[in-house]
Design an enzyme around this catalytic site. Structure first.
Site, PDB file in Angstrom:
ATOM      1  N   CYS A 150      25.073  -1.831-114.192  1.00 21.44           N
ATOM      2  CA  CYS A 150      25.157  -1.930-115.566  1.00 21.44           C
ATOM      3  C   CYS A 150      24.888  -3.256-116.020  1.00 21.44           C
ATOM      4  O   CYS A 150      24.758  -3.349-117.349  1.00 21.44           O
ATOM      5  CB  CYS A 150      26.640  -1.354-115.933  1.00 21.44           C
ATOM      6  SG  CYS A 150      27.034  -0.035-115.360  1.00 21.44           S
ATOM      7  N   GLY A 204      30.911  10.186-115.687  1.00 21.28           N
ATOM      8  CA  GLY A 204      32.151   9.294-115.573  1.00 21.28           C
ATOM      9  C   GLY A 204      32.351   8.758-117.034  1.00 21.28           C
ATOM     10  O   GLY A 204      33.281   8.442-117.529  1.00 21.28           O
TER      11      GLY A 204
HETATM   12  C1  LIG Z   1      29.318   5.007-111.937  1.00 22.57           C
HETATM   13  C2  LIG Z   1      30.691   4.911-112.508  1.00 22.57           C
HETATM   14  C3  LIG Z   1      30.971   4.995-113.801  1.00 22.57           C
HETATM   15  C4  LIG Z   1      30.091   5.687-114.910  1.00 22.57           C
HETATM   16  O1  LIG Z   1      29.732   7.245-114.417  1.00 22.57           O
HETATM   17  P1  LIG Z   1      28.536   7.934-115.237  1.00 22.57           P
HETATM   18  O2  LIG Z   1      28.609   9.226-114.531  1.00 22.57           O
HETATM   19  O3  LIG Z   1      27.088   7.119-114.591  1.00 22.57           O
HETATM   20  O4  LIG Z   1      28.490   7.844-116.733  1.00 22.57           O
HETATM   21  C5  LIG Z   1      32.321   4.972-114.365  1.00 22.57           C
HETATM   22  N1  LIG Z   1      33.144   4.027-113.360  1.00 22.57           N
HETATM   23  C6  LIG Z   1      32.999   3.893-112.280  1.00 22.57           C
HETATM   24  C7  LIG Z   1      33.739   3.086-111.269  1.00 22.57           C
HETATM   25  C8  LIG Z   1      31.638   4.151-111.786  1.00 22.57           C
HETATM   26  O5  LIG Z   1      31.128   3.536-110.469  1.00 22.57           O
END
Ligand SMILES: *Cc1c(COP(=O)(O)O)cnc(C)c1O
Length: 388
Positions: free
Chosen positions: A327, A74
């Protein structure tokens, strides 16, 4: 509850890789290890697996296979979409619109663009965490080239009106990106019907493996690539493909999508039951929207105590929960999302998120419901700000 009696209620942070995905991945760690870019027949199985995964994922969000780019998750997808669109369209304008409740993968990327001379509007949300499409439309200027609004919020579970926002952006010829990491695999997403130009998703939020995700970019969208190299992913994202991860992601998404309606009904019932039990504790309230919300997220505030203390005591009772955002762990600042919902700092400090998923059971909910009241009582007895 797992075999050690541990209840995992933090599925918005990450999920267990489902057995179907593990089984589908195994051959690509073993004998099917060819590099899909090689032309010999030894690489044909991984090459086909890559093409099949791309087609499967595209179909589920109503995109075309060549509109899917595989990424590391993400965070990378958000960075690619936002920086790529901002840079590529900078000659037309340097204004971007987002919201105050985005994930840090979006917010910190927007902050970087501000340092580089772009202007960013951070739209407020209402007390339920919803963005007002009319306010978004009013924020558009002739300089605006990109709108990025999340499909669903990871802390409070609120679902945003992305179809309405997509429609406005398409009419105004502005690129629309959505961070759909919490939505894909959980609620229906149709990039064509919703007029989405770019969409970020991540496998580990829908029982796929960590470290793999995808970015949908609508054909013809002007988006600059971030990563240079061997020209994989039609030269939009170089690097030898993570075949096992990609196959695991496609398998997990297929399963989630096939069972979406029944699973959403099951989780919503568990969520409502858990929420109802928690709200019986005095001076607690629900956060987020009661109508537009993800099936698995329970978000509450408990007055007089700290969210972190609840999480620690829940952990001693073998329950994994969160204060909102994985985070911000280690930071003492209250969540930017809860502040954007208009919450006072002292109330936001008492936030607790319990996120249910595919492996959550009735028994899990009962254990949380029977454990939490005692924890709250104990912490309130020690609290200097709570009048016992
Ligand atoms: C978990 C999350 C991300 C980050 O995704 P990763 O795969 O952990 O880098 C970004 N946006 C939202 C809304 C998330 O819940």
């Amino acid at each position: 509850m797992d075999k050690n009696g541990y209840v995992y209620a933090d599925n918005a942070a990450t999920t267990r890789v489902c057995d179907e995905a593990v089984a589908a991945m195994m051959p690509y760690f073993g004998e099917l290890y060819g590099n899909p870019s090689s032309i010999y027949s030894f690489a044909s199985a991984p090459r086909e697996a890559l093409a099949n995964a791309r087609a499967t994922i595209a179909k589920i969000i109503n995109a075309e296979p060549d509109e899917i780019i595989f990424t590391s998750g993400g965070t990378e997808s958000d960075n690619h979409a936002i920086l790529g669109a901002a840079y590529e369209n900078a000659a037309r304008g340097k204004h971007i619109i987002t919201t105050q409740i985005e994930h840090h993968a979006v917010l910190h990327t927007a902050k970087r663009l501000e340092k580089e001379g772009f202007t960013v509007t951070y739209l407020p949300v209402d007390s339920e965490g919803r963005v007002d499409p009319a306010a978004l439309e009013a924020a558009i200027t002739p300089e605006t080239t990109l709108v990025t609004v999340m499909a669903a919020n990871n802390e409070v579970g609120t679902i945003e009106p992305i179809a309405e926002i997509g429609k406005i952006c398409r009419e105004r010829k502005i690129l629309f990106h959505t961070d759909a990491v919490q939505a894909v695999g959980h609620i229906e997403i149709d990039v064509k019907a919703m007029n989405i130009d770019m969409l970020s998703a991540s496998a580990h939020k829908f029982n796929g493996p960590r470290g793999v995700g995808f970015l949908y970019i609508r054909r013809g969208s002007k988006v600059r690539r971030l990563i240079e190299g061997g020209g994989q992913e039609r030269n939009r994202r170089s690097g030898t493909e993570n075949i096992a991860g990609i196959v695991g992601m496609a398998t997990a998404l297929s399963y989630a999508h096939e069972h979406m309606a029944e699973e959403a009904a099951r989780l919503s019932a568990l969520r409502d039951k858990l929420m109802g039990e928690i709200l019986k504790i005095p001076a607690t309230s629900a956060t987020g929207s009661l109508t537009h919300r993800l099936p698995g997220i329970v978000s509450v505030t408990v007055e007089g105590i700290e969210g972190e203390s609840m999480v620690l005591l829940l952990d001693l009772n073998k329950i994994a929960a969160s204060t909102g955002s994985a985070c911000s762990t280690g930071s003492l600042d209250p969540s930017h999302v809860l502040i954007a919902l208009g919450m006072k700092h002292e109330v936001a400090h008492g936030s607790l998120r319990l996120s249910l998923g595919r492996y959550s059971t009735e028994e899990d909910v009962e254990k949380i419901a029977s454990t939490l009241p005692g924890i709250v009582e104990r912490l309130r007895m020690m609290s200097p700000v709570w009048n016992n």
